[in-house]
Write a protein that holds these residues in place. Structure first.
Motif, PDB file in Angstrom:
ATOM      1  N   TRP A  12       0.809  -1.225   0.000  1.00 23.39           N
ATOM      2  CA  TRP A  12       0.000   0.000   0.000  1.00 23.39           C
ATOM      3  C   TRP A  12       0.838   1.269   0.000  1.00 23.39           C
ATOM      4  CZ3 TRP A  12      -4.327  -1.970  -1.388  1.00 23.39           C
ATOM      5  CH2 TRP A  12      -4.789  -3.170  -0.850  1.00 23.39           C
ATOM      6  N   ALA A  13       1.961   1.286   0.737  1.00 24.18           N
ATOM      7  CA  ALA A  13       2.802   2.489   0.773  1.00 24.18           C
ATOM      8  C   ALA A  13       3.341   2.816  -0.620  1.00 24.18           C
ATOM      9  CB  ALA A  13       3.949   2.314   1.771  1.00 24.18           C
ATOM     10  N   SER A  14       3.793   1.799  -1.341  1.00 28.64           N
ATOM     11  CA  SER A  14       4.294   2.037  -2.696  1.00 28.64           C
ATOM     12  C   SER A  14       3.164   2.393  -3.654  1.00 28.64           C
ATOM     13  CB  SER A  14       5.056   0.811  -3.211  1.00 28.64           C
ATOM     14  OG  SER A  14       6.302   0.720  -2.550  1.00 28.64           O
ATOM     15  N   ALA A  15       1.978   1.860  -3.425  1.00 28.71           N
ATOM     16  CA  ALA A  15       0.835   2.224  -4.272  1.00 28.71           C
ATOM     17  C   ALA A  15       0.497   3.705  -4.117  1.00 28.71           C
ATOM     18  CB  ALA A  15      -0.375   1.362  -3.937  1.00 28.71           C
ATOM     19  N   ILE A  16       0.837   4.264  -2.960  1.00 32.15           N
ATOM     20  CA  ILE A  16       0.620   5.702  -2.746  1.00 32.15           C
ATOM     21  C   ILE A  16       1.720   6.508  -3.426  1.00 32.15           C
ATOM     22  CG2 ILE A  16       0.636   7.548  -1.017  1.00 32.15           C
ATOM     23  CD1 ILE A  16      -0.788   5.521   0.877  1.00 32.15           C
ATOM     24  N   PRO A  20      -1.276   5.032  -8.107  1.00 32.94           N
ATOM     25  CA  PRO A  20      -2.469   5.885  -8.135  1.00 32.94           C
ATOM     26  C   PRO A  20      -3.270   5.951  -6.836  1.00 32.94           C
ATOM     27  CG  PRO A  20      -2.991   3.760  -9.074  1.00 32.94           C
ATOM     28  CD  PRO A  20      -1.534   3.724  -8.695  1.00 32.94           C
ATOM     29  N   LYS A  21      -2.812   5.290  -5.775  1.00 29.91           N
ATOM     30  CA  LYS A  21      -3.609   5.233  -4.537  1.00 29.91           C
ATOM     31  C   LYS A  21      -3.614   6.593  -3.838  1.00 29.91           C
ATOM     32  CE  LYS A  21      -4.301   2.223  -0.529  1.00 29.91           C
ATOM     33  NZ  LYS A  21      -4.388   3.032   0.661  1.00 29.91           N
ATOM     34  N   SER A  88     -12.830   7.009  -5.344  1.00 22.10           N
ATOM     35  CA  SER A  88     -11.611   6.215  -5.470  1.00 22.10           C
ATOM     36  C   SER A  88     -11.888   4.726  -5.301  1.00 22.10           C
ATOM     37  CB  SER A  88     -10.581   6.654  -4.427  1.00 22.10           C
ATOM     38  OG  SER A  88      -9.467   5.792  -4.474  1.00 22.10           O
ATOM     39  N   PRO A  89     -11.373   3.903  -6.202  1.00 26.63           N
ATOM     40  CA  PRO A  89     -11.514   2.453  -6.021  1.00 26.63           C
ATOM     41  C   PRO A  89     -10.648   1.923  -4.879  1.00 26.63           C
ATOM     42  CG  PRO A  89     -10.121   2.904  -7.911  1.00 26.63           C
ATOM     43  CD  PRO A  89     -10.653   4.235  -7.423  1.00 26.63           C
TER      44      PRO A  89
END
Length: 142
Positions: A12-16, A20-21, A88-89
């Motif tokens: 999740w941290a890298s997705a931010i 696109p997170k 947001s998905p």
């Protein structure tokens, strides 16, 4: 200005910071303002079952550093996670009996650091040391 940090499990941290997170799911309200994004040492195995995250991870190669500040962002809004609250998905919507315990942190101004800054994380909003703040600022300027 108060600078806080938030520890988030990978991926999740890298997705931010590299993806696109822009909504982080949390179990309580958080103050708005600037945050350092700290990638925790743990990997969230549930991410592999999340279709949005799985699709993102199948894209271009991304690194997943851990135990380090990997970026910065601004929490611009914190609201209850209810059906239809945001587009947001990445925003998880809980069952009706869990709404009081689930919030969305809406993120903006996300910037990845050139190199991660190793440090210990913590639960809840935490205050990074002056040494970590200086190291993060240096990475943002490099």
């Amino acid at each position: 200005m108060v600078i806080r940090a938030i520890t988030i499990q990978q991926p999740w941290a890298s997705a931010i910071v590299a993806g696109p997170k822009r909504v982080e799911n949390r179990g309580r309200q958080w103050p708005v303002g600037p945050y350092m994004i700290h990638a925790g040492k743990a990997w969230d195995d549930d991410a592999e079952h999340d279709p949005v995250c799985r699709e993102w991870m199948a894209g271009p190669a991304v690194e997943f550093p851990s135990g380090a500040v990997v970026g910065v962002a601004t929490v611009v809004e914190c609201h209850r996670a209810v059906d239809g609250c945001c587009e947001s998905p990445w925003g998880w919507v809980p069952d009706a009996d869990e709404v009081d315990r689930n919030y969305h942190l809406v993120l903006a101004d996300v910037r990845a650091l050139r190199r991660p800054v190793p440090c210990r994380g913590a639960l809840g909003p935490w205050a990074p040391s002056e040494e970590i703040i200086s190291a993060v600022r240096a990475e943002m300027m490099s």
